[in-house]
Design a protein around this motif. Structure first.
Motif, PDB file in Angstrom:
ATOM      1  N   ASN A  18      -5.268   6.435  -8.188  1.00 17.39           N
ATOM      2  CA  ASN A  18      -5.131   5.235  -7.164  1.00 17.39           C
ATOM      3  C   ASN A  18      -5.979   5.491  -5.985  1.00 17.39           C
ATOM      4  O   ASN A  18      -6.142   6.710  -5.470  1.00 17.39           O
ATOM      5  N   LYS A  28      -3.357   0.526  -9.056  1.00 12.64           N
ATOM      6  CA  LYS A  28      -3.241   0.780 -10.277  1.00 12.64           C
ATOM      7  C   LYS A  28      -2.551   0.070 -11.070  1.00 12.64           C
ATOM      8  O   LYS A  28      -2.498  -0.678 -12.077  1.00 12.64           O
ATOM      9  N   GLU A  80       3.235  -1.338  -6.286  1.00 18.23           N
ATOM     10  CA  GLU A  80       3.346  -0.223  -5.243  1.00 18.23           C
ATOM     11  C   GLU A  80       1.882   0.235  -5.290  1.00 18.23           C
ATOM     12  O   GLU A  80       1.699   1.196  -4.368  1.00 18.23           O
ATOM     13  N   SER A  81       0.853  -0.157  -5.975  1.00 18.67           N
ATOM     14  CA  SER A  81      -0.280   0.456  -5.954  1.00 18.67           C
ATOM     15  C   SER A  81      -1.453  -0.423  -6.521  1.00 18.67           C
ATOM     16  O   SER A  81      -1.030  -1.258  -7.540  1.00 18.67           O
ATOM     17  N   THR A  92      -6.041   5.146  -2.139  1.00 15.30           N
ATOM     18  CA  THR A  92      -5.135   4.862  -0.864  1.00 15.30           C
ATOM     19  C   THR A  92      -5.479   4.518   0.531  1.00 15.30           C
ATOM     20  O   THR A  92      -6.661   4.709   0.513  1.00 15.30           O
ATOM     21  N   PRO A 117       0.891  -1.255  -0.053  1.00 18.17           N
ATOM     22  CA  PRO A 117      -0.229  -0.084   0.053  1.00 18.17           C
ATOM     23  C   PRO A 117       1.075   1.161  -0.223  1.00 18.17           C
ATOM     24  O   PRO A 117       1.694   1.406   0.791  1.00 18.17           O
ATOM     25  N   GLU A 118       0.634   2.066  -0.814  1.00 21.88           N
ATOM     26  CA  GLU A 118       1.466   3.322  -1.288  1.00 21.88           C
ATOM     27  C   GLU A 118       1.019   4.425   0.015  1.00 21.88           C
ATOM     28  O   GLU A 118       0.006   4.538   0.447  1.00 21.88           O
ATOM     29  N   TYR A 157     -10.961  -0.083  -0.096  1.00 17.72           N
ATOM     30  CA  TYR A 157      -9.734  -0.528  -0.558  1.00 17.72           C
ATOM     31  C   TYR A 157      -9.671  -1.933  -1.179  1.00 17.72           C
ATOM     32  O   TYR A 157      -9.195  -1.946  -2.429  1.00 17.72           O
TER      33      TYR A 157
END
Length: 675
Positions: free
Chosen positions: A380, A357, A354-355, A382, A322-323, A460
C-alpha cells in the motif's frame, strides 16, 4: 418552524435579555459604520423597506428554497426579487447583531432588485440563471461600492474601483450582492475570532464559534439570510465553517475560478469557493463562476432545465478512505459520526475502500497473501507522512502571509506599524509582528516541505484506480470550538478536551488545498450536539470537478435518505431514557454491521462493505450480535470460491504433470521398440 428558525428565536431571546449585548455590538459595528460608503449600510440599521405585497409565497419561505427553486419562484411571479432582497437584508442585519455574520449590507440592492423585476415584466425572460438571488461576499473579495477590509479596521478606507471577476460573473447571471461577510481578522485564523467586528458564532447555538476564517459565509447560508455566499479558501477557510454549520462548501481545482482582485494572504494556495444549501446549487453557481477565468460574456451559458433534485450518476460512487494518515487521531464524536455515515453509505450501495490495494484488487484479494492465487498485490502507498509535512509548511505559510500583508500595505498606503497597532486579536498580532520574512532557513525548509508534500499527493493519486471517484475523510478532526475559546490569546484550539496548535484544524483540508485538488463538504446525517460536528470531505482528481460534484450529489442524497430514520431513533431514545443516548450512539458507531441493517430497514439495499473484519475485531471486540455472527459466516462463505479455485488449479496442474509423465513413458517405450 424549521430547526434553524427555532435556534434563531432562542438566540434572539437570550440577546434581548442582555441589553448590553446590543450596546457592545453597536460599538463593534461602528467600524463598519465608519467605512461604509453610500452603497452600503452598517449592520444594526433597521430602516429597510417593508412593503406588504400579496403573493403565493412569502419572502421568508422563498429564502428557504434552493437557488433553483428561488429563481423559479421569481420567474413564475410567486414572489418578487424586491421582496426577497428586502427580507434578505433584514435577516443579515439581525444576524449581524446576534452572530456577527456580516460587517455591512448594501443599500442599493433593493433598487437593483426592482430593476430586475421591471426587466422580467417587460421582456418575460430572466437576466440569467441567478435572477434575483441575493448573494453574500466575503470581506476579502473586491465589490465595487463596498470597502475591502480583510476583517481589519486598518484597511477601512480602501475602496476598490472594480469588482472581482467572480463578482462580475455573478452579477451578469442576475445575482444581487447584498453585503460583505465577516471573517477572522486578516484571514489568519480558522475558528471565527475577530475582536474588531465581533467573533462569528454559530446560529444553531451561539455558544460555539463557526470556524474560520470565512465563518460569516457559512452562518448566513445556515440561517437562510442568503441561499449562496462566496469566499476565499486557503486550506479550510470555507470548508471548516460549512462543516460546523451543516451546509455545503465547494472549492474547485486551483485556477478554475479567477482569483483576481481578491485579498488572499497566500500565494502558494487559495481559491474562491462557494457555500450553498444543496449540491445542485453548488453545481449551478460553479457553472457561472467558471466563466470568470475567461472574462467574456460568450463563455457564460445558462443552466436551462436544471433539475431541482441532485443528479444521480450512472454508477454508484466508489470512495477511498486513506488509511492511517487522516483518521488516527480523530475526535471521539467525529469518529462516531464517521462510522455511522460509512455504514449508511455502503447500505445504499456506495463502495468504501480502505486502501489503494483494496480499491484496486477488491476486498478479498487485497487481504490474501497466498502466492498460489496468481495475484500479485503491491504494498500500500500511504499518506502517513503528510501531516508532518503540512506542519512544516504551516510555519512557512505564515511568513508568506506577512509578505503578502506588507505588499497590501504598500498598495493601499497603510503604514506597517499602523496595521500592527490596529490588529485586535493578540495571537494574530503576535504572528504578524513577531515573524521575520527574511528568515531564509525557515523559508527554504517550508518550500522544500511544500514541494515534497505536493509530490507525495501526486504520487498517491497516480496509484489510485480510475474506478475511485473521490477520497473521503472528515472535514476536520477536531470538535467545534466554544465561543469562550482562548484562541484569540494563545492560538490554541481544543481537541478531545486538550489544547493543541491550530494547524490540527486544517490537517485534512490544508494539504489538498496546497496541491490544488477540488474539495466538497457534505454534512453528517445526524448531530451529537446542537451544532454540527463537521462532516464528510470529498477530494477529487485535479480537473475532475464535474465528476466530483456528481459523486457528491449521490453520496449526499444517500446520507439524507437515512438521516430521518437515524434522527427518529435518536428521538425515541431521548424520550425513553435521555441518559442512554450516549450509549446508543457508541453502540451504533462501533457496531457498524448492525448500523447497516438499521439503515436497510429505512429502505436501503445491501451494498459493498469493505471494512476489514480483522480491523473491526481489533478496534471493537465487543461486537457479538447475532446479525454480526451471520455476517461473519457470510464473510467466510465469500472466501470459499477463491479457495476452491486454488484447489482446482492444483488438481489441474497435477493432472497435467501426470499426463506429461505418461507421455514421456510412452515415448520411451516407442523409442525402445524402434531399437
Amino acid at each position: 418552524m424549521r430547526a434553524g428558525g427555532r435556534a434563531l428565536v432562542r438566540a434572539a431571546a437570550r440577546a434581548s435579555r442582555k441589553s448590553h449585548f446590543f450596546t457592545r455590538t453597536a460599538v463593534r459595528g461602528g467600524i463598519a459604520r465608519r467605512y461604509c460608503t453610500e452603497a452600503v449600510e452598517p449592520v444594526g440599521n433597521n430602516e429597510v423597506r417593508n412593503e406588504e405585497t400579496k403573493s403565493e409565497l412569502t419572502p421568508g419561505d422563498a429564502l428557504g428554497l434552493s437557488v433553483v427553486g428561488l429563481t423559479d419562484a421569481i420567474v413564475r411571479g410567486k414572489v418578487t426579487a424586491e421582496q426577497v432582497v428586502e427580507e434578505s437584508i433584514k435577516r443579515l442585519q439581525r444576524d449581524g447583531v446576534l452572530f456577527h455574520t456580516v460587517v455591512c449590507v448594501s443599500n442599493r440592492a433593493v433598487g437593483e432588485a426592482i430593476a430586475l423585476d421591471q426587466h422580467l415584466k417587460e421582456t418575460g425572460t430572466p437576466t440569467g440563471p441567478l435572477h434575483g438571488v441575493p448573494v453574500l461576499v466575503s470581506d476579502n473579495i473586491h465589490v465595487s461600492g463596498f470597502p475591502t477590509t480583510l476583517g481589519c479596521s486598518a484597511f477601512a478606507n480602501y475602496h476598490p474601483s472594480k469588482s472581482a471577476p467572480v463578482v462580475d460573473a455573478l452579477v451578469s447571471a442576475g445575482a444581487i450582492i447584498v453585503g460583505k461577510a465577516n471573517m477572522d481578522e486578516l484571514g489568519l485564523g480558522k475558528v471565527g475570532v475577530n475582536q474588531s467586528t465581533g467573533s462569528i458564532t454559530n446560529p444553531l447555538d451561539a455558544s460555539y464559534l463557526t470556524g474560520g476564517s470565512q465563518g460569516g459565509c457559512a452562518a448566513a447560508v445556515l440561517s437562510e439570510a442568503v441561499p449562496v455566499s462566496i469566499g476565499c479558501d486557503m486550506g479550510g477557510d470555507l470548508l471548516i465553517p460549512s462543516g460546523y454549520c451543516g451546509v455545503h462548501a465547494w472549492v474547485p481545482t486551483a485556477g478554475r475560478y479567477s482569483r483576481s482582485r481578491t485579498w488572499m494572504t497566500s500565494t502558494s494556495l487559495g481559491s474562491v469557493g462557494v457555500v450553498a444549501k444543496t449540491i445542485t446549487d453548488v453545481k449551478l453557481v460553479d457553472t457561472v463562476l467558471s466563466a470568470s477565468t475567461k472574462q467574456d460574456k460568450e463563455s457564460m451559458h445558462f443552466m436551462a432545465g436544471m433539475p431541482s433534485e441532485p443528479l444521480i450518476a450512472e454508477k454508484l460512487p466508489h470512495l477511498l478512505l486513506p488509511e492511517d494518515a487522516f483518521n488516527i487521531i480523530t475526535a471521539k464524536e467525529v469518529e462516531r459520526l464517521l462510522r455511522i455515515t460509512f455504514a449508511v453509505l455502503v447500505t445504499y450501495g456506495t463502495k468504501v475502500s480502505e486502501s489503494i490495494k483494496e480499491a484496486t484488487y477488491g476486498r478479498i484479494a487485497a487481504r490474501r497473501s497466498d502466492p498460489e492465487d496468481g495475484i500479485e498485490v503491491p504494498e500500500n502507498l500511504t499518506l502517513r507522512q503528510v501531516p508532518h509535512l503540512w506542519g512544516m509548511c504551516h510555519a512557512g505559510l505564515q511568513h508568506e502571509s506577512v509578505a503578502v500583508l506588507q505588499a497590501l500595505c504598500k498598495k493601499t498606503g497603510v503604514d506597517w506599524e499602523t496595521l500592527v497597532s490596529k490588529i485586535t486579536v493578540p495571537y494574530v498580532r503576535n504572528v504578524v509582528s513577531g515573524l521575520d520574512t527574511g528568515d531564509m532557513e525557515t523559508i527554504y525548509s517550508a518550500q522544500a516541505a511544500q514541494e515534497e508534500l505536493v509530490a507525495t499527493l501526486e504520487k498517491y493519486w497516480s496509484e489510485v484506480p480510475e474506478s475511485v471517484d473521490a477520497l473521503v475523510m472528515p472535514i476536520c478532526i477536531a470538535e467545534p470550538q466554544p465561543a469562550n475559546s482562548t484562541y484569540a490569546q494563545t492560538g490554541l484550539v481544543t481537541w478531545n478536551g486538550v489544547s493543541t496548535t491550530s494547524d490540527l484544524l486544517t490537517r485534512n483540508t490544508g494539504p489538498f488545498a496546497l496541491g490544488g485538488y477540488p474539495m466538497v463538504t457534505l454534512p453528517f446525517g445526524v448531530k451529537l450536539r446542537d451544532v454540527h460536528s463537521g462532516g464528510l470531505l470529498l477530494v477529487g482528481r485535479k480537473g475532475a470537478d464535474h465528476s466530483l460534484l456528481e459523486a457528491a450529489a449521490v453520496v449526499d442524497q444517500q446520507v439524507k435518505m437515512a438521516a430521518e430514520h437515524l434522527e427518529g431513533s435518536l428521538q425515541k431514545i431521548k424520550e425513553t431514557d435521555p441518559n442512554s443516548e450516549d450509549a446508543w450512539l457508541d453502540d451504533r458507531a462501533k457496531n457498524s454491521w448492525t448500523m447497516m441493517y438499521d439503515a436497510e430497514q429505512a429502505g436501503g439495499k445491501q451494498g459493498h462493505f469493505s471494512m476489514s473484519l480483522y480491523k473491526m475485531r481489533h478496534l471493537y471486540p465487543n461486537m457479538v450480535t447475532e446479525k454480526l455472527q451471520e455476517k461473519r459466516k457470510q464473510y467466510e462463505i465469500d472466501l470459499r470460491p477463491s479457495k476452491e479455485a486454488v484447489l482446482k488449479r492444483e488438481a489441474a496442474a497435477k493432472k497435467d504433470k501426470e499426463q506429461e509423465r505418461k507421455a514421456e513413458e510412452l515415448a520411451e517405450k516407442l523409442e525402445a521398440f524402434k531399437k
